[in-house]
Design an enzyme around this catalytic site. Sequence first.
Site, mmCIF file in Angstrom:
data_model
loop_
_atom_site.group_PDB
_atom_site.id
_atom_site.type_symbol
_atom_site.label_atom_id
_atom_site.label_comp_id
_atom_site.label_asym_id
_atom_site.label_seq_id
_atom_site.Cartn_x
_atom_site.Cartn_y
_atom_site.Cartn_z
ATOM 1 N N SER A 112 22.064 -25.000 107.631
ATOM 2 C CA SER A 112 23.256 -25.837 107.431
ATOM 3 C C SER A 112 24.450 -25.100 106.826
ATOM 4 O O SER A 112 24.970 -24.184 107.422
ATOM 5 C CB SER A 112 22.869 -27.036 106.583
ATOM 6 O OG SER A 112 23.932 -27.926 106.519
ATOM 7 N N HIS A 113 24.809 -25.467 105.606
ATOM 8 C CA HIS A 113 25.993 -24.896 104.964
ATOM 9 C C HIS A 113 25.678 -23.592 104.220
ATOM 10 O O HIS A 113 26.564 -22.983 103.640
ATOM 11 C CB HIS A 113 26.575 -25.907 103.982
ATOM 12 C CG HIS A 113 25.556 -26.323 102.961
ATOM 13 N ND1 HIS A 113 24.496 -27.145 103.268
ATOM 14 C CD2 HIS A 113 25.410 -26.002 101.661
ATOM 15 C CE1 HIS A 113 23.755 -27.318 102.204
ATOM 16 N NE2 HIS A 113 24.284 -26.638 101.204
ATOM 17 N N ASP A 115 30.603 -27.713 108.680
ATOM 18 C CA ASP A 115 29.659 -26.710 108.184
ATOM 19 C C ASP A 115 28.962 -25.991 109.333
ATOM 20 O O ASP A 115 29.246 -26.250 110.504
ATOM 21 C CB ASP A 115 28.650 -27.335 107.205
ATOM 22 C CG ASP A 115 27.643 -28.246 107.885
ATOM 23 O OD1 ASP A 115 27.938 -28.746 108.983
ATOM 24 O OD2 ASP A 115 26.552 -28.460 107.311
ATOM 25 N N ASP A 129 26.085 -26.109 110.842
ATOM 26 C CA ASP A 129 25.364 -26.837 111.886
ATOM 27 C C ASP A 129 26.091 -28.094 112.356
ATOM 28 O O ASP A 129 25.545 -28.862 113.161
ATOM 29 C CB ASP A 129 23.943 -27.176 111.424
ATOM 30 C CG ASP A 129 23.930 -28.116 110.233
ATOM 31 O OD1 ASP A 129 24.839 -28.021 109.381
ATOM 32 O OD2 ASP A 129 23.021 -28.954 110.139
ATOM 33 N N ASP A 166 27.109 -30.968 110.895
ATOM 34 C CA ASP A 166 26.926 -32.355 110.456
ATOM 35 C C ASP A 166 27.842 -32.735 109.291
ATOM 36 O O ASP A 166 27.996 -33.900 108.972
ATOM 37 C CB ASP A 166 25.446 -32.662 110.139
ATOM 38 C CG ASP A 166 24.827 -31.681 109.166
ATOM 39 O OD1 ASP A 166 25.529 -30.743 108.726
ATOM 40 O OD2 ASP A 166 23.636 -31.841 108.847
ATOM 41 N N ARG A 167 28.484 -31.752 108.668
ATOM 42 C CA ARG A 167 29.397 -32.077 107.556
ATOM 43 C C ARG A 167 30.850 -32.001 108.003
ATOM 44 O O ARG A 167 31.176 -31.250 108.925
ATOM 45 C CB ARG A 167 29.228 -31.096 106.418
ATOM 46 C CG ARG A 167 27.880 -31.130 105.792
ATOM 47 C CD ARG A 167 27.840 -30.212 104.594
ATOM 48 N NE ARG A 167 26.552 -30.313 103.955
ATOM 49 C CZ ARG A 167 26.317 -30.040 102.689
ATOM 50 N NH1 ARG A 167 27.298 -29.605 101.916
ATOM 51 N NH2 ARG A 167 25.126 -30.169 102.176
ATOM 52 N N GLU A 222 27.489 -39.587 102.515
ATOM 53 C CA GLU A 222 27.118 -38.926 101.268
ATOM 54 C C GLU A 222 28.353 -38.225 100.724
ATOM 55 O O GLU A 222 29.221 -37.790 101.496
ATOM 56 C CB GLU A 222 26.022 -37.889 101.517
ATOM 57 C CG GLU A 222 24.703 -38.474 101.947
ATOM 58 C CD GLU A 222 23.617 -37.412 101.968
ATOM 59 O OE1 GLU A 222 22.839 -37.353 101.008
ATOM 60 O OE2 GLU A 222 23.551 -36.643 102.937
ATOM 61 N N SER A 262 28.483 -35.383 99.767
ATOM 62 C CA SER A 262 28.413 -33.972 100.133
ATOM 63 C C SER A 262 29.009 -33.729 101.513
ATOM 64 O O SER A 262 28.499 -32.928 102.272
ATOM 65 C CB SER A 262 26.958 -33.525 100.102
ATOM 66 O OG SER A 262 26.170 -34.383 100.910
ATOM 67 N N LYS A 274 24.082 -37.070 110.142
ATOM 68 C CA LYS A 274 25.511 -37.140 109.886
ATOM 69 C C LYS A 274 26.217 -36.326 110.956
ATOM 70 O O LYS A 274 25.608 -35.487 111.608
ATOM 71 C CB LYS A 274 25.837 -36.670 108.478
ATOM 72 C CG LYS A 274 25.296 -35.311 108.087
ATOM 73 C CD LYS A 274 25.483 -35.126 106.587
ATOM 74 C CE LYS A 274 25.119 -33.728 106.126
ATOM 75 N NZ LYS A 274 23.716 -33.610 105.716
HETATM 76 C C1 VG1 Z 1 22.635 -31.282 99.948
HETATM 77 C C2 VG1 Z 1 23.490 -32.500 99.741
HETATM 78 C C3 VG1 Z 1 22.880 -33.689 100.460
HETATM 79 C C4 VG1 Z 1 22.687 -33.334 101.935
HETATM 80 C C5 VG1 Z 1 21.870 -32.082 102.066
HETATM 81 C C6 VG1 Z 1 21.723 -31.611 103.498
HETATM 82 O O1 VG1 Z 1 21.365 -31.476 99.369
HETATM 83 O O2 VG1 Z 1 23.666 -32.785 98.388
HETATM 84 O O3 VG1 Z 1 23.708 -34.806 100.286
HETATM 85 O O4 VG1 Z 1 22.051 -34.397 102.606
HETATM 86 O O5 VG1 Z 1 22.477 -31.025 101.337
HETATM 87 O O6 VG1 Z 1 22.954 -31.390 104.087
HETATM 88 P P1 VG1 Z 1 20.972 -30.898 97.919
HETATM 89 O O7 VG1 Z 1 19.530 -31.263 97.756
HETATM 90 O O8 VG1 Z 1 21.251 -29.438 97.966
HETATM 91 O O9 VG1 Z 1 21.873 -31.589 96.945
HETATM 92 V V1 VG1 Z 1 23.111 -30.212 105.267
HETATM 93 O O10 VG1 Z 1 24.576 -30.349 105.974
HETATM 94 O O11 VG1 Z 1 22.981 -28.873 104.254
HETATM 95 O O12 VG1 Z 1 21.750 -30.284 106.208
HETATM 96 CO CO CO Z 2 24.759 -29.271 107.674
#
Ligand code: VG1
Ligand code: CO
Length: 561
Positions: free
Chosen positions: A116-117, A289, A291, A293-294, A377, A379, A390
């Site tokens: 992801s990010h 981000d 992938d 989704d953000r 979220e 985030s 998302k």
């Molecule tokens: C983070 C975010 C959460 C999100 C998750 C996956 O998790 O806070 O809201 O769903 O990333 O997003 P954490 O446990 O690091 O707080 V993605 O776009 O990284 O798959």
């Molecule tokens: Co992501």
Amino acid sequence: MALVSEIRSTTPFEGQKPGTSGLRKKVKEFMEKHYTENFVQCILDSLGDKLEGSTLVVGGDGRYFSKQAINIIIRIAAANKVAKLIIGQIGILSTPAVSSLIRNHKVLGGIVLTASHNPGGIHNDFGIKYNCENGGPAPTQFTDDVYERTKTIKEYRICPELDCEFHEVGTQTFQVDGRQFVVEVIDSTVDYVNLMKDIFDFGKLRSLIQGTETREPFNVLMDSMNGVTGVYVRKIFLEELHSGQDSCRRIIPLDNFGEIHPDPNLTYAKELVDKVKENQKIQLGAAFDGDGDRNMIIGQNAFFVTPSDSLAVIANNLNCIPYFEKNGVCGFARSMPTGAAVDRVAAALNKEMFIVPTGWKFFGNLMDAGRLSLCGEESFGTGSDHIREKDGIWAVLAWLSIVEHKKMSVEEILQEHWKLYGRNYFTRYDYEECESDGANKMVEHLEKLLEDGSLIKKEFVVDGKKFVVKAADNFSYTDPIDKSFTKNQGIRIIFEDDSRLIFRLSGTGSSGATIRLYADSYERENVTGDAQTMLKPIISVALQVSKLEEFTGRKEPTVIT
Ligand code: VG1
Ligand code: CO
């Protein structure tokens, strides 16, 4: 050619425990002999009887090690009696695209290759996540089962001679152990772009962007941050909406994201913020981000829309989106730390409102049960029941639909919203990669305060502002649909004026511990203040209560949103 599979002996690896969204580790760990094979075999084993003869979708954000991982998945899937894999061309599929493909093709599930990010490249992160039949991230029961299997795995099945290209679109058929095994390589964008065209009115969006006789063109700047959305932005913005070459940046996916942190927030997407400030003609900027989704939305002069506000504004304006006009709107939801702005919209529109733990997997059951239309979220995640992830590009198209319909700027829309509902000031402080020991001690310290009850009624006074603790707990959640129970999802301190502080440890990092501190405070009248200034006193309370600096040695957060 007839291929045969074989069984290979292996031994377990420690720590193959999926976090908030899949297993994320350094690339080098995934590259260790048997590491990826073990995890993939455990996912397939967890699928039990449903596996034989099934179809799975495979793809990801194209980060370093994706191609090697896909080759491993092809060989292991074939040996485990999977009938067919649907793979994005060159292995590319955004997370929302995987979700839509699983749903569209009605297949058993999908394997998403992304962290992801998190940064990519040989020295950074890789990740593997399983998504279920509904297109959503596997629930905790499933990932716990996978984890249990990783602790005892002794062997995996693989078809080592199977060589399968996935560069060109097309279908290839193999004979493996006397059975047919099919790999269909598909265009990464077609399904997803069609879905977006069903949801939004592309004709209207095109005339918004191009302008009409009575309306100036609306200028946008999309920043894919060298992640996977580039291929979708190209199709949707350049080819469908004709937004012009200048409207997109960093749209070629790179396997190391050009050595940036592909995380759309004010810190890591600073380049976008600077560009939008420089060019006053840009009316909406967005970043995504790795992938896809953000999303981060900014208006003219980089006016920042917090994800919590973005969710509330979209909730309040669903009538601007054809999909909701057609399908109707049921409930709304947010993750617990997300600012409570959307709760007010739900109350005003008389919709059910759900508060779930962090992570998109918690929204799936509610959507499947027809009780949830829109969720988000803090985030930078926003999405609806069109899929079960998302969806960054969806969020931008939603915003453009609102702008088109209301004929107002991003900032005006926010001002109007705050005037109507008041404003939930929100901020999040991230302390990335702290020593795990210190972070755990801080959490233990807070848990002790919860246990001995000493927080309740406690008063804090900062800069003349008084905070009295009304309630404090460690958030737990019972899923209203399947009644599954999840605990320890973040320590909440709620004050008498309903402002909130939340502490939790990240579940997506690959090393050390990341502490997240969230603050949310509501003002009915005073809505035009600067969030950081407004929230300074409550943050100071947070640091006092948690002794964060003492436990971690950190004076400043790494990222403030
Ligand atoms: C983070 C975010 C959460 C999100 C998750 C996956 O998790 O806070 O809201 O769903 O990333 O997003 P954490 O446990 O690091 O707080 V993605 O776009 O990284 O798959
Ligand atoms: Co992501």
